[in-house]
Design a protein around this motif. Structure first.
Motif, PDB file in Angstrom:
ATOM      1  N   ASN A 134       7.349  -9.569  -7.786  1.00 46.13           N
ATOM      2  CA  ASN A 134       7.257  -8.030  -8.101  1.00 46.13           C
ATOM      3  C   ASN A 134       5.823  -7.630  -7.660  1.00 46.13           C
ATOM      4  N   TRP A 135       5.150  -7.986  -6.567  1.00 47.90           N
ATOM      5  CA  TRP A 135       3.893  -7.474  -6.190  1.00 47.90           C
ATOM      6  C   TRP A 135       3.778  -6.063  -6.012  1.00 47.90           C
ATOM      7  N   ARG A 136       4.740  -5.490  -5.623  1.00 51.20           N
ATOM      8  CA  ARG A 136       4.868  -3.938  -5.400  1.00 51.20           C
ATOM      9  C   ARG A 136       4.384  -3.186  -6.573  1.00 51.20           C
ATOM     10  N   ASP A 137       4.781  -3.810  -7.857  1.00 47.58           N
ATOM     11  CA  ASP A 137       4.282  -3.254  -9.250  1.00 47.58           C
ATOM     12  C   ASP A 137       2.760  -2.780  -9.049  1.00 47.58           C
ATOM     13  N   ALA A 138       1.999  -3.653  -8.396  1.00 50.79           N
ATOM     14  CA  ALA A 138       0.607  -3.241  -8.259  1.00 50.79           C
ATOM     15  C   ALA A 138       0.242  -1.982  -7.622  1.00 50.79           C
ATOM     16  N   LEU A 139       0.950  -1.574  -6.787  1.00 56.56           N
ATOM     17  CA  LEU A 139       0.816  -0.349  -5.917  1.00 56.56           C
ATOM     18  C   LEU A 139       0.268   0.853  -6.546  1.00 56.56           C
ATOM     19  N   GLU A 140       1.013   1.187  -7.752  1.00 58.57           N
ATOM     20  CA  GLU A 140       0.721   2.265  -8.460  1.00 58.57           C
ATOM     21  C   GLU A 140      -0.651   2.374  -8.826  1.00 58.57           C
ATOM     22  N   ARG A 141      -1.401   1.261  -9.137  1.00 60.25           N
ATOM     23  CA  ARG A 141      -3.093   0.952  -9.321  1.00 60.25           C
ATOM     24  C   ARG A 141      -3.976   1.118  -8.188  1.00 60.25           C
ATOM     25  N   VAL A 142      -3.114   0.327  -6.737  1.00 59.22           N
ATOM     26  CA  VAL A 142      -3.969  -0.214  -5.948  1.00 59.22           C
ATOM     27  C   VAL A 142      -2.944   0.065  -4.688  1.00 59.22           C
ATOM     28  N   PRO A 143      -2.842   1.574  -4.273  1.00 57.62           N
ATOM     29  CA  PRO A 143      -1.663   1.873  -3.227  1.00 57.62           C
ATOM     30  C   PRO A 143      -2.096   0.894  -1.947  1.00 57.62           C
ATOM     31  N   HIS A 144      -2.992   0.946  -1.525  1.00 58.39           N
ATOM     32  CA  HIS A 144      -3.513   0.413  -0.213  1.00 58.39           C
ATOM     33  C   HIS A 144      -3.108  -1.321  -0.097  1.00 58.39           C
ATOM     34  N   PHE A 145      -2.700  -1.666  -1.490  1.00 55.68           N
ATOM     35  CA  PHE A 145      -2.164  -3.213  -1.527  1.00 55.68           C
ATOM     36  C   PHE A 145      -0.885  -3.430  -0.905  1.00 55.68           C
ATOM     37  N   ALA A 146      -0.117  -1.808  -0.354  1.00 58.02           N
ATOM     38  CA  ALA A 146       0.996  -2.154   0.330  1.00 58.02           C
ATOM     39  C   ALA A 146       1.042  -2.842   1.891  1.00 58.02           C
ATOM     40  N   ILE A 147      -0.205  -2.838   2.274  1.00 59.53           N
ATOM     41  CA  ILE A 147      -0.230  -3.640   3.516  1.00 59.53           C
ATOM     42  C   ILE A 147      -0.657  -4.964   3.396  1.00 59.53           C
ATOM     43  N   SER A 148      -0.586  -5.649   2.155  1.00 60.84           N
ATOM     44  CA  SER A 148      -0.852  -6.999   2.078  1.00 60.84           C
ATOM     45  C   SER A 148       0.337  -7.944   2.570  1.00 60.84           C
ATOM     46  N   GLU A 149      -0.093  -8.990   2.764  1.00 65.71           N
ATOM     47  CA  GLU A 149       0.732 -10.243   2.903  1.00 65.71           C
ATOM     48  C   GLU A 149       0.785 -11.594   2.469  1.00 65.71           C
ATOM     49  N   THR A 150       1.758 -12.344   2.745  1.00 65.59           N
ATOM     50  CA  THR A 150       1.775 -13.528   1.985  1.00 65.59           C
ATOM     51  C   THR A 150       0.800 -14.789   2.823  1.00 65.59           C
TER      52      THR A 150
END
Length: 304
Positions: free
Chosen positions: A222-238
């Motif tokens: 559910n990592w995308r739940d963090a995007l509301e607080r940290v929008p640029h986390f959308a580029i993150s990777e495993t």
């Protein structure tokens, strides 16, 4: 299943969690025998005091299709590293891939402190863990790696040479540590290249490590739940993404073309065609320059 690294032997130094674990698992998925080291074991935790262990990593390597072998090692202790390499030599007679991913500095650097404000003991220990460990490990492992032509050394850092050359990274100690690892790869390339081996520096992008996910209060599912607080986390990777980068390098018969280069998981994905676990190809370092650092709204279109 393809196993391009079957018969190859790798050492991932610093494989307890994060990028190190991801690289070990993907080397295993490609068929390699992988020795994984660290200080956190099922019997004893390091000062991180986290649940991940090298035995768990070794099991994941084996489950992926390789052979995982856990060896507890403090890479600041030359005698332990010498014993580790002697064991690999005795058991395998060769070493084809050395990944220097030892770090251990998350709890040692202070984001807002300048050099004269920073805890000196913590800063100096960070440098020992991030730089001295790599030198000790290479010193003892490279003679074994050089027994056969085509060996690969991967120095794992944070940031490409281009990015770090123009950007101050967190604080004095962190910046110095990451720049030093880049330079180590450059220097090793000059020493190894004429002897038939290759050295590169490699950086993941914004890594969804166990610690990062925990910091943002999310899980991998559910990592995308963090995007509301940290929008640029959308580029993150495993961590497996940079692992696939290492596996691709190790399987490339023309890997010497990269000797001395500073590489990234996203850049190598474009070169070799691998993807992250979700099928995307995040290119974090290009995104950071062109979107995040440019002050634009978070939008990964064209970047993954």
């Amino acid at each position: 299943m393809s196993a391009p690294l079957k018969g190859k032997v790798a050492l991932v130094a610093g494989a307890t969690r994060g990028a190190g674990r991801g690289m070990a698992v993907e080397l295993g998925a490609a068929g390699a025998t992988v020795y994984v080291t660290g200080r956190s074991t099922r019997a004893r935790r390091s000062e991180y005091d986290r649940p991940e262990t090298i035995e768990d990593t070794a099991d994941l390597v084996t489950e992926a299709g390789g052979q995982g072998i856990a060896v507890p090692t403090d890479h600041l202790d030359p005698a332990q590293v010498r014993a580790l390499v002697d064991r690999i030599a005795d058991e395998q007679g060769r070493l084809d891939v050395l990944v220097n991913d030892i770090w251990g500095g998350e709890k040692l650097f202070e984001w807002e402190s300048r050099l004269w404000e920073h805890d000196l003991d913590n800063g100096l220990r960070l440098l020992r863990l991030a730089v001295e460990t790599h030198a000790i490990t290479s010193h003892h492992a490279l003679p074994l790696l050089l027994r056969n032509p085509g060996g690969l050394v991967v120095e794992v850092t944070d940031g490409t040479a281009d990015y770090n050359g123009d950007h101050y990274r967190v604080n004095f100690f962190y910046d110095l540590a990451k720049a030093s690892v880049l330079r180590m790869a450059f220097a090793l390339a000059h020493e190894l290249g004429p002897r038939g081996a290759t050295a590169v520096a490699l950086t993941p992008g914004w890594l969804r490590s166990e610690i990062m996910l925990e910091t943002y209060g999310v899980r991998e599912d559910n990592w995308r739940d963090a995007l509301e607080r940290v929008p640029h986390f959308a580029i993150s990777e495993t961590p497996r993404y940079v692992g696939r980068a290492v596996a691709a390098l190790a399987a490339d018969p023309d890997v010497a073309r990269w000797n001395g280069r500073s590489l990234s998981s996203g850049g190598l994905a474009q070169e070799y065609g691998f993807t992250d676990l979700d099928g995307s190809r995040p290119d974090a370092w290009r995104y950071l320059v062109e979107v995040q650092d440019a002050g634009k709204p978070a939008d990964t279109t064209g970047y993954r």
